[in-house]
Design a protein around this motif. Structure first.
Motif, mmCIF file in Angstrom:
data_model
loop_
_atom_site.group_PDB
_atom_site.id
_atom_site.type_symbol
_atom_site.label_atom_id
_atom_site.label_comp_id
_atom_site.label_asym_id
_atom_site.label_seq_id
_atom_site.Cartn_x
_atom_site.Cartn_y
_atom_site.Cartn_z
ATOM 1 N N LYS A 79 0.783 -1.328 -0.198
ATOM 2 C CA LYS A 79 -0.072 -0.056 -0.054
ATOM 3 C C LYS A 79 0.911 1.330 0.112
ATOM 4 N N THR A 127 -3.699 4.641 -10.629
ATOM 5 C CA THR A 127 -4.833 4.780 -9.792
ATOM 6 C C THR A 127 -5.806 5.552 -10.218
ATOM 7 N N ARG A 130 -6.064 2.214 -7.264
ATOM 8 C CA ARG A 130 -6.981 3.399 -6.347
ATOM 9 C C ARG A 130 -7.816 2.733 -5.243
ATOM 10 N N VAL A 188 -5.533 1.551 -2.236
ATOM 11 C CA VAL A 188 -5.210 2.998 -1.471
ATOM 12 C C VAL A 188 -6.423 3.534 -0.771
ATOM 13 N N GLU A 189 -7.480 3.621 -1.429
ATOM 14 C CA GLU A 189 -8.607 4.779 -1.040
ATOM 15 C C GLU A 189 -9.920 4.113 -0.645
ATOM 16 N N ASP A 190 -10.279 3.013 -1.040
ATOM 17 C CA ASP A 190 -11.583 2.459 -0.787
ATOM 18 C C ASP A 190 -11.527 1.093 -0.583
ATOM 19 N N GLU A 191 -11.188 0.536 0.809
ATOM 20 C CA GLU A 191 -10.839 -0.901 0.929
ATOM 21 C C GLU A 191 -12.129 -1.646 0.886
#
Length: 398
Positions: A332, A342, A349, A352-355
């Motif tokens: 990550k 990303t 993306r 990193v931002e929306d698990e």
């Protein structure tokens, strides 16, 4: 069969100098694949077994066949390539052992079939001549950067036990009028004198379209000289040209090569195999490797090597025991600085931002990753992972 490309490579290596026991195990694997209905994989192993038997039968004459195909004096460490008269820069480098110090390439199944077919022609020239045809002697390898084109050329030479005369573009191309054409002629004259494979890397620098309005008249003389020398070498030795920019090549150049092989970005199965190899000696679970392949997406082999090297550095500096969660957390931290896609809805993306969306996309990817593995990677309970998956499926349905 999952990871069949890796299994196929191992079988190929083992069958180069097989023991009866090893050959028997490959035959058992082939028979089991047939029983499971995987006819394509079974046929690939059958070709390897047939090739191995043929090589054992022809072993005493294999070198002689190769010598009849590629003529000339033997290259030794005492032989020095020609150089540019004005700059004294060598026009090529001589590589006596092309396979030394280089990693074993990992090919897609389609590429492996194409390369094996070429090797089979070159190794069994006598059989082709008996049928009234000659083996092909030239190949143009093209495709995106970092996909292993040069490594493939060196692998071919190592399989044939031939040294390489590797052209140096910085030595060949000159700003002096007429010098580049003269250097090309000298390079081919040198290669034709010796038993070798001539490799022309960055081929587009020499073979650009002659009607390109941005090029000066000198390029026409260079391409004409190149074409003449390719024709002259057609019956002398093996020639491999490599380019990242196939659209720049003059149309007449393509006709000089009997084989045209495009090496694209590795497919999903090959990317997983590459990551497994590059991550050695780390012991990382298979599902984690699959997740990493999903995160990095369609990248070249060179990009994957850079990514795994960076991942190893992060893990080494972290000085903690390597686990699934630790590897994923380290990955990550790399996504923002490794050129990984990303863009909107890309795996990078989401990772990193929306698990929650990442989990849903990963489990819906068809990679066969187990839900409990994802829970371990991300440090969540299985009910949480299950909820993420259902929510993602619901959003996609809408």
């Amino acid at each position: 069969m999952e990871y069949f490309s890796v299994v196929q490579s191992l079988c190929r290596i083992g069958l180069e100098s097989p023991t009866p026991q090893f050959r028997k195990q490959v035959e058992r694997l082939r028979d089991r694949l047939v029983a499971d209905g995987d006819e394509k994989s079974a046929a690939a192993l059958s070709r390897l077994l047939a090739g191995g038997a043929s090589e054992q039968t022809m072993a005493p004459s294999a070198v002689e066949v190769s010598r009849s195909l590629v003529t000339g004096d033997e290259l030794t460490s005492n032989v020095h390539p020609p150089s540019d008269r004005e700059t004294s820069v060598a026009l090529a480098e001589v590589v006596l052992e092309p396979g030394a110090g280089k990693p074993a390439p990992i090919f897609t199944e389609t590429l492996q079939i194409a390369l094996d077919a070429m090797l089979n022609e070159w190794r069994q020239a006598a059989a082709l001549r008996a049928a009234g045809v000659e083996p092909s002697r030239s190949c143009l390898i093209y495709g995106p950067p970092g996909t292993g084109k040069t490594l493939s050329a060196f692998w071919l030479a190592s399989q044939l036990r031939l040294p390489i005369v590797n052209a140096r573009i910085d030595g060949l191309v000159s700003s002096f009028l007429g010098t580049t054409a003269r250097n090309i002629a000298n390079l081919f004259s040198f290669a034709n004198r010796y038993r070798c494979m001539l490799v022309l890397d960055e081929f587009d620098a020499l073979a650009k379209m002659r009607d390109d309005p941005h090029e000066v008249g000198e390029i026409k003389r260079v391409v004409n000289t190149l074409l003449q020398n390719l024709d002259g070498r057609a019956n002398t030795g093996l020639t491999i040209a490599i380019t990242n920019h196939d659209t720049l090549l003059d149309s007449a150049v393509w006709r000089r090569f009997q084989n045209h092989i495009r090496i694209d970005l590795p497919d999903e199965r090959t990317r997983i195999s590459m990551l497994q190899t590059f991550l050695t000696p780390l012991e990382i679970e298979e599902d984690v490797v699959k997740a990493l392949a999903f995160i990095v997406g369609g990248r070249s082999g060179s990009d994957l090597k850079n990514f795994t090297d960076a991942l190893k550095r992060v893990l080494a500096l972290g000085a903690v025991k390597v686990s699934s969660a630790v590897v994923i957390e380290a990955a990550k931290s790399l996504v923002p600085r490794m050129g990984i896609d990303t863009g909107e809805s890309s795996p990078g993306r989401l990772f990193v931002e929306d698990e929650p969306s990442f989990v849903g996309a990963l489990l819906s990817s068809g990679l066969g990753i187990k839900q409990e593995s994802v829970a371990t990677m991300l440090g969540h309970s299985q009910p949480t992972i299950s909820r993420y998956r259902k929510e993602y499926a619901g959003r996609r349905a809408n």
